[in-house]
Design a protein around this motif. Structure first.
Motif, PDB file in Angstrom:
ATOM      1  N   ALA A 138      -0.711 -13.961  -3.261  1.00 18.47           N
ATOM      2  CA  ALA A 138      -1.527 -13.722  -3.782  1.00 18.47           C
ATOM      3  C   ALA A 138      -2.860 -13.197  -4.388  1.00 18.47           C
ATOM      4  N   GLU A 139      -3.859 -13.968  -3.625  1.00 14.35           N
ATOM      5  CA  GLU A 139      -5.509 -13.454  -2.859  1.00 14.35           C
ATOM      6  C   GLU A 139      -5.630 -11.343  -2.693  1.00 14.35           C
ATOM      7  N   HIS A 140      -4.045 -12.068  -1.558  1.00 12.35           N
ATOM      8  CA  HIS A 140      -4.192 -10.398  -0.632  1.00 12.35           C
ATOM      9  C   HIS A 140      -3.577  -9.222  -1.551  1.00 12.35           C
ATOM     10  N   MET A 141      -3.060  -9.762  -2.938  1.00 17.23           N
ATOM     11  CA  MET A 141      -2.056  -8.811  -3.480  1.00 17.23           C
ATOM     12  C   MET A 141      -3.178  -8.505  -4.278  1.00 17.23           C
ATOM     13  N   ALA A 142      -3.975  -8.930  -4.973  1.00 18.35           N
ATOM     14  CA  ALA A 142      -5.123  -8.756  -5.894  1.00 18.35           C
ATOM     15  C   ALA A 142      -6.472  -7.771  -5.288  1.00 18.35           C
ATOM     16  N   ALA A 143      -6.233  -8.444  -3.901  1.00 11.01           N
ATOM     17  CA  ALA A 143      -7.419  -7.786  -2.990  1.00 11.01           C
ATOM     18  C   ALA A 143      -7.097  -6.118  -3.356  1.00 11.01           C
ATOM     19  N   LEU A 144      -5.590  -5.929  -3.048  1.00 11.59           N
ATOM     20  CA  LEU A 144      -5.244  -4.567  -3.019  1.00 11.59           C
ATOM     21  C   LEU A 144      -5.179  -4.062  -4.672  1.00 11.59           C
ATOM     22  N   GLY A 145      -4.920  -4.093  -5.409  1.00 11.33           N
ATOM     23  CA  GLY A 145      -5.498  -4.277  -6.671  1.00 11.33           C
ATOM     24  C   GLY A 145      -4.363  -3.725  -7.189  1.00 11.33           C
ATOM     25  N   PHE A 146      -3.447  -5.627  -6.829  1.00  8.09           N
ATOM     26  CA  PHE A 146      -2.096  -5.261  -7.446  1.00  8.09           C
ATOM     27  C   PHE A 146      -1.892  -6.650  -8.227  1.00  8.09           C
ATOM     28  N   GLU A 185       0.852  -1.158  -0.047  1.00  6.17           N
ATOM     29  CA  GLU A 185       0.090  -0.270  -0.198  1.00  6.17           C
ATOM     30  C   GLU A 185       0.968   1.080   0.016  1.00  6.17           C
ATOM     31  N   LYS A 186       2.339   1.427   1.173  1.00  8.60           N
ATOM     32  CA  LYS A 186       2.950   2.607   0.640  1.00  8.60           C
ATOM     33  C   LYS A 186       3.420   2.036  -0.148  1.00  8.60           C
ATOM     34  N   SER A 187       4.200   1.896  -1.325  1.00  6.21           N
ATOM     35  CA  SER A 187       4.691   1.667  -1.897  1.00  6.21           C
ATOM     36  C   SER A 187       3.916   1.892  -3.302  1.00  6.21           C
ATOM     37  N   MET A 188       2.705   1.372  -3.119  1.00  7.87           N
ATOM     38  CA  MET A 188       2.036   1.860  -4.141  1.00  7.87           C
ATOM     39  C   MET A 188       1.545   3.359  -4.362  1.00  7.87           C
ATOM     40  N   ALA A 189       1.209   3.947  -3.180  1.00  4.13           N
ATOM     41  CA  ALA A 189       1.299   5.455  -3.026  1.00  4.13           C
ATOM     42  C   ALA A 189       2.374   6.052  -3.426  1.00  4.13           C
ATOM     43  N   THR A 190       2.957   6.103  -3.319  1.00  2.00           N
ATOM     44  CA  THR A 190       4.603   6.908  -3.173  1.00  2.00           C
ATOM     45  C   THR A 190       5.850   6.688  -4.297  1.00  2.00           C
ATOM     46  N   ARG A 191       5.475   5.547  -4.681  1.00  2.00           N
ATOM     47  CA  ARG A 191       6.034   4.822  -6.160  1.00  2.00           C
ATOM     48  C   ARG A 191       5.852   4.663  -7.037  1.00  2.00           C
ATOM     49  N   GLU A 192       3.947   4.772  -7.317  1.00  2.00           N
ATOM     50  CA  GLU A 192       3.409   5.026  -8.032  1.00  2.00           C
ATOM     51  C   GLU A 192       3.024   3.775  -9.320  1.00  2.00           C
ATOM     52  N   LEU A 193       4.061   2.921  -7.927  1.00  2.00           N
ATOM     53  CA  LEU A 193       3.779   1.311  -8.581  1.00  2.00           C
ATOM     54  C   LEU A 193       2.677   0.721  -9.002  1.00  2.00           C
ATOM     55  N   LYS A 194       3.044   0.034 -10.236  1.00  2.00           N
ATOM     56  CA  LYS A 194       1.971  -0.360 -10.850  1.00  2.00           C
ATOM     57  C   LYS A 194       2.080  -2.049 -11.484  1.00  2.00           C
ATOM     58  N   ALA A 195       0.981  -2.964 -10.761  1.00  5.17           N
ATOM     59  CA  ALA A 195       0.964  -4.825 -10.870  1.00  5.17           C
ATOM     60  C   ALA A 195       1.284  -4.458 -12.868  1.00  5.17           C
ATOM     61  N   ASP A 196       0.880  -4.188 -13.348  1.00  6.80           N
ATOM     62  CA  ASP A 196       1.099  -4.307 -15.279  1.00  6.80           C
ATOM     63  C   ASP A 196       2.338  -3.845 -16.103  1.00  6.80           C
ATOM     64  N   ALA A 197       3.274  -3.116 -14.576  1.00  6.86           N
ATOM     65  CA  ALA A 197       4.477  -2.351 -14.717  1.00  6.86           C
ATOM     66  C   ALA A 197       5.342  -3.406 -14.152  1.00  6.86           C
ATOM     67  N   VAL A 198       6.032  -4.712 -13.865  1.00 12.11           N
ATOM     68  CA  VAL A 198       6.361  -5.900 -13.022  1.00 12.11           C
ATOM     69  C   VAL A 198       6.292  -6.901 -14.156  1.00 12.11           C
ATOM     70  N   ASP A 199       7.161  -7.089 -15.127  1.00 18.32           N
ATOM     71  CA  ASP A 199       8.101  -8.133 -15.611  1.00 18.32           C
ATOM     72  C   ASP A 199       8.175  -9.729 -14.712  1.00 18.32           C
ATOM     73  N   TRP A 200       8.740  -9.625 -13.549  1.00 14.10           N
ATOM     74  CA  TRP A 200       9.071 -10.307 -12.632  1.00 14.10           C
ATOM     75  C   TRP A 200       8.666 -10.250 -11.303  1.00 14.10           C
ATOM     76  N   PHE A 201       8.576 -10.501 -10.550  1.00 12.81           N
ATOM     77  CA  PHE A 201       8.155 -10.775  -9.532  1.00 12.81           C
ATOM     78  C   PHE A 201       8.797 -11.687  -7.976  1.00 12.81           C
ATOM     79  N   LEU A 202       9.917 -11.760  -7.032  1.00 12.54           N
ATOM     80  CA  LEU A 202      10.143 -12.396  -6.605  1.00 12.54           C
ATOM     81  C   LEU A 202      10.019 -12.370  -4.671  1.00 12.54           C
ATOM     82  N   PRO A 203       9.338 -13.067  -4.870  1.00 13.93           N
ATOM     83  CA  PRO A 203       8.715 -13.743  -3.412  1.00 13.93           C
ATOM     84  C   PRO A 203       9.895 -14.488  -2.690  1.00 13.93           C
TER      85      PRO A 203
END
Length: 383
Positions: free
Chosen positions: A311-319, A281-299
């Motif tokens: 995955a479900e929690h990220m989707a619920a946050l719109g990411f 939530e913080k990074s989406m607000a301050t970095r303008e982070l968008k899910a469709d601008a991510v090519d690789w997700f390394l959890p």
């Protein structure tokens, strides 16, 4: 600020000790507490999805083959940087000693020229905080280059011999229940050994891909959350932690005070929301982070058990990030704590799957008192 205003991971290295150990042979290496197989082992392994991991233990003798400083030094040697290190920044959960710090022991193990050395403390996040220090040292021009590391030698405290004193002290209770408490047994099937290292510079490497560090965000929830993962103390009924220094020395072994422990209930109820949810939530607000601008997700996942809730929690946050963009090597490299993100990035970078311009989002949680972190990288070709 350095002249380029940028910092790149120009080389990476990983070191995993000895041959991989599959699920059926873990107790042949770590031993059996009280001489009996753990009843929790199969349940924990079925949920975490780990098939192989590495231990710095000789399976024939049970003796340690590498201490933590030696594991870290082996990873740094893989960078082939020789003597030319301006800043060495190390992170680990449990160094080989209380003092001096892990970094200077690694520096001593390498035997290289004088340089700035720092160690960061913590659990899984200690590797990332070490990386952030190295990143800032190069970014602000204080260092021309820096080496950052994450390492773990968890096997040293997971071996059955460490629980012999507790087993003997609780012999009456153990006759009816021969297993150590679940909060200690749980982590014997979750953690393993390894080390990773990055070379950071203010220019991309002259050949091949480098990874530009765009930003690193870290957010602790300790102000509101009680201790969840710990060692060197005992958790009290009221949720506070009583440290080892307040116990008589003869109680340390009887209570296995230095064993790594996990409040599993607290973990399962809070890890997703408190670590990925709040930092995202913080990074989406301050970095303008968008899910469709991510090519690789390394959890950095300690267990496959958390994949779907994450995955479900990220989707619920719109990411939402499709599973085909996820990359993890948990199944074959194990959960190496502070080293995990280094070992994951090293494997992906050398896989040939990355392309110039690819954007990587790395997620590293820590359950100690619930801290979340995100790191954004961009693949950059030398040309």
């Amino acid at each position: 600020m350095n002249s380029s205003g940028k910092v790149y991971i120009t080389r990476s290295s990983a070191f995993l000790p000895n041959a991989p150990v599959d699920n059926e042979n873990i107790e042949n290496v770590l031993g059996m507490v009280g001489g009996r197989p753990s009843r929790a082992r199969r349940i924990v392994l079925r949920n975490n999805g780990i098939r192989e991991r590495y231990y710095a233990i000789d399976p024939e003798t049970g003796e340690t083959t590498h201490n933590n400083a030696q594991l870290t030094a082996a990873a740094i040697r893989g960078l082939n940087v020789g003597d030319a290190i301006d800043c060495l920044s190390t992170g680990t959960t449990m160094p080989d000693q209380l003092m001096p710090n892990h970094g200077v022991m690694v520096h001593g193990e390498l035997g290289i020229s004088p340089c700035e050395v720092v160690s960061t403390a913590g659990i899984c996040l200690s590797g990332l905080t070490a990386l952030k220090y190295a990143y800032m040292a190069v970014l602000c021009g204080q260092a021309k280059n820096a080496v950052a590391t994450g390492s773990e030698q968890a096997s040293a405290v997971l071996h059955a011999r460490n629980f012999a004193s507790e087993s003997e002290h609780r012999i009456g209770e153990l006759e009816s229940n021969p297993e150590i408490a679940f909060e200690k047994d749980f982590l014997r099937w979750m953690l393993s050994d390894g080390a990773g290292a990055f070379l950071l510079q203010d220019q991309p490497a002259p050949t091949g891909l480098s990874l530009r560090i765009d930003w690193i965000d870290i957010l602790s929830q300790a102000g509101a959350m009680e201790t969840c993962m710990y060692a060197g103390g005992e958790k009290q009924e009221d949720g506070t932690l009583r440290g080892w220094k307040t116990y008589p020395a003869n109680e340390w072994g009887r209570r296995s005070l230095f064993a790594i422990k996990q409040d599993v209930r607290l973990l399962n109820e809070n890890i997703v929301r408190q670590t990925i949810g709040k930092i995202l939530e913080k990074s989406m607000a301050t970095r303008e982070l968008k899910a469709d601008a991510v090519d690789w997700f390394l959890p950095h996942m300690s267990s496959e058990y958390f994949r779907q809730p994450l995955a479900e929690h990220m989707a619920a946050l719109g990411f939402p990030i499709p599973q085909e963009k996820w990359f993890t090597n948990l199944h074959t490299k194990g959960n190496t704590g502070a080293a995990s993100i280094y070992i994951m990035i090293d494997e992906l970078l050398k896989s040939g799957r990355l392309q110039h311009g690819d954007r990587l989002l790395c997620f590293i949680p820590e359950s100690g008192r619930f801290t979340g972190s995100l790191m954004h990288l961009t693949a950059v070709d030398h040309a």
